[in-house]
Design an enzyme around this catalytic site. Sequence first.
Site, PDB file in Angstrom:
ATOM      1  N   ASP A  80       0.811  -1.224   0.000  1.00 45.77           N
ATOM      2  CA  ASP A  80       0.000   0.000   0.000  1.00 45.77           C
ATOM      3  C   ASP A  80       0.841   1.268   0.000  1.00 45.77           C
ATOM      4  O   ASP A  80       0.293   2.367  -0.075  1.00 45.77           O
ATOM      5  CB  ASP A  80      -0.907   0.009   1.242  1.00 45.77           C
ATOM      6  N   CYS A  81       2.133   1.129   0.108  1.00 45.30           N
ATOM      7  CA  CYS A  81       2.971   2.322   0.275  1.00 45.30           C
ATOM      8  C   CYS A  81       3.816   2.677  -0.931  1.00 45.30           C
ATOM      9  O   CYS A  81       4.526   3.675  -0.922  1.00 45.30           O
ATOM     10  CB  CYS A  81       3.878   2.145   1.482  1.00 45.30           C
TER      11      CYS A  81
END
Length: 795
Positions: free
Chosen positions: A486-487
């Site tokens: 997600d980063c």
Amino acid sequence: MQYGFFDDKNREYVITRPDTPKPWSNYIGSAEFGGVITNNAAGYTFYKSAAQGRLTRYKFNAVAADLNGRFVYLRDEATADFWTNSWAPVCKPLDAFKSECRHGTGYTQIKSTYAGITSDVTYFAPVDKLYEVWRIKICNESSKARKIKVFPFVEPQCNWNAQDDMNNLQYSQYIAKTERIDGIIDIGSNVNMPEDPDNFTNKDQKRHTFFGLAGIEAENFDANLTSFLGAYGTYARPGAVLNDACSGSTASGDMPCAAYEIELKLAPGESREFACVFGVGRAVEAGREAITEMDAPEKIEAALDAIKAYWHSRIETLSAETPDANFNSMLNTWAPFNSLMTFYWSRTASLVYAGERDGLGFRDTLQDYMASSSLVPEETRERLELMLTGQYSHGGAKPVVQPFNHHPGQEAFPDQYRSDDCMWFFNCVPEFVKETGDIDFFKKILPFADKGEAPVLGHLRRAIEFNLERSGTHGLPCGLAADWNDCIRLGDKGETVFVALQLRFALNEYVSICQMLGETSEIEWASEQLSALDANIEKHAWDGEWYLRAYRFDGVKFGSKECDEGKIFMNPQSWAVLSGHATGARASQVMDSMHKYLATDYGIMLCSPPYIETDPNVCLGRLFNPCMKENGGIFNHTQGWGVMAAARLGMGDRAWEYMRNVMPASFNDKAEIREVEPYAVCQSTHGRLSPRHGTGRVSWLSGSAVWNYVAMTTAILGIQADYNGLRIDPCIPSSWNGFTAIRKFRGAIYRITVKSPSGICKGVSSMTINGEPIAGTLVPAAAEGEICNVLVTLM
Ligand code: IFM
């Protein structure tokens, strides 16, 4: 340091020191009604959803001694001394207070002795009931008669909506209404509003819970939190306990509680047993019924036995005896139980997941089915079908499916998609079909989220097409909103090597399925796509010693030797092997690179070096402290992939090293390092550059549970469901001389003995089924009810 031990026979973890480094929790109940409970009875209860059916309060972000939960206070009338059955919140000196907490499958028992009084409270929720039971036994172990007051206490929410109860106080503190009816405390929420039973998410409707006593009468009660605790009271020093009396308080607005004052006169050696029941419904109806159902010790015992049997039947698809006791404790109880908790509660209810999120995250949920398929296949089928209808007709997925509010055919499109979401179908759909043998599942017609419908095979094809159609200049799938990580900020044009490898895996699986179904033109189509993709991966994703992680939209690389930070990432290496792109010497090379740069004694870091200077628009992981979570932490979700990749290549000692380093039980005698429960996985462990390297965080609900279980069962033990039978191809450490296992599969039982007399890790040299030799590693599916004795030798 050690705080407890595994009682494998009873399938319990026994905590003998209550001052654990963190609260060590467990789950009671089942998918409809459940709760979290710690070794000190802190925790909370929920109905259907911890976000929208939160029944009791819990103080997230608080220190361990100041949590709220299901407390049973005791007070010695002769001395005015008081304590709780659980050590906290009162926290008596540990030289005088002895306790034992037994966390089991769906129940927790906390037993303590203080001042000559033994109290023993078992918390559980009976099967198919919407209430929990606290079985309370108090015994006078001293030589004189004692008068003991008992105050069971719970703190219900004003509103069942977790967020509202926490934040919207100018509303929620006016809606509670408590009273005692027919001896039972009734806790009303929004009682002036109509009921709306068909609309679970309507938080403004009338709802009730109850708290009652079975098998004993109370002297008095409190149903107003401030009255019980006192305006300046605490859980450690509640006013009612200090003053030796409840006051019969009720709440009309403000904050409810439910507590009783019970007086016991106990002769030396005498004991009393009774129960509290807390659950959903009105006191006069559901409450009375629950009391009637639990009004005798035998009834409570039977209900407790039933909940044990219920969970045991769900976790014993596979059991094994190996030379490693920690592995056995995990495999035979805690790993499957943990996987099921993750399956049932997704990422919504734990000591960390605070009810701020609801719904089923697409990617995580599909991965959860990797474990649940073998444990609870029919429940998995239902959920898998639900998720298939969360896929849009263009092949992409709804990032989150709301089970209470999902309308296939009518779902609006999200703003953004994640590139990996639908790729997980290629793990879980085949896994489910292999487990059940239901090949027709591929032909089952299911609607898409927006419009139209297709057989499951069609859903799979659209998933592939979604990423093929969204490929970038290097011919690799675009990252979109996220690609598992997600980063990493890739955007609509940046490309992801991880998803490229997933896509490779997907195309391969698709070809196998089509071969089985005789879909010739599909085989041709997928094989062509596979060759083209392979060439692009080879040309654009290989960095010389390892695979790249991604390209940003502007060509900036992730996971390259050219990078100063995030030079190498774990996932493309393990997935290069798992997808079959890296084979032979290439596979060994990527595994060696992964090992050299990322492996630690506590697991494999997600990337290295961590992001410190890099623009956060490139890697948002930088917002985490170095070597935590996505910023070079040991992300446990991925550890199973490392084990599986090593096992795939026959690296038995390496696979075992990776497994052992992340197995919670390995840290049972080093609990001060990992800190979290030695029987539950955690989402991430602090990596090498963290000042607390080895410390785990966010336990229980995590893809780590699922993939660790899959790695244990299918990679190390090598027992894997296949379309036509059970494949047995272990990869064990050279120090093991074998193991035995029992696998239930499609109604038959396989008693498996694996022998490795000369320390061979992988390579089945012979196999017999009921004494008959058979070539290869596949045990053909036996008829229902049959028992197959399988002897496998590794040479
Ligand atoms: O893959 C995600 C998961 O969906 C949620 N937790 C973090 C993981 C890695 O970013």
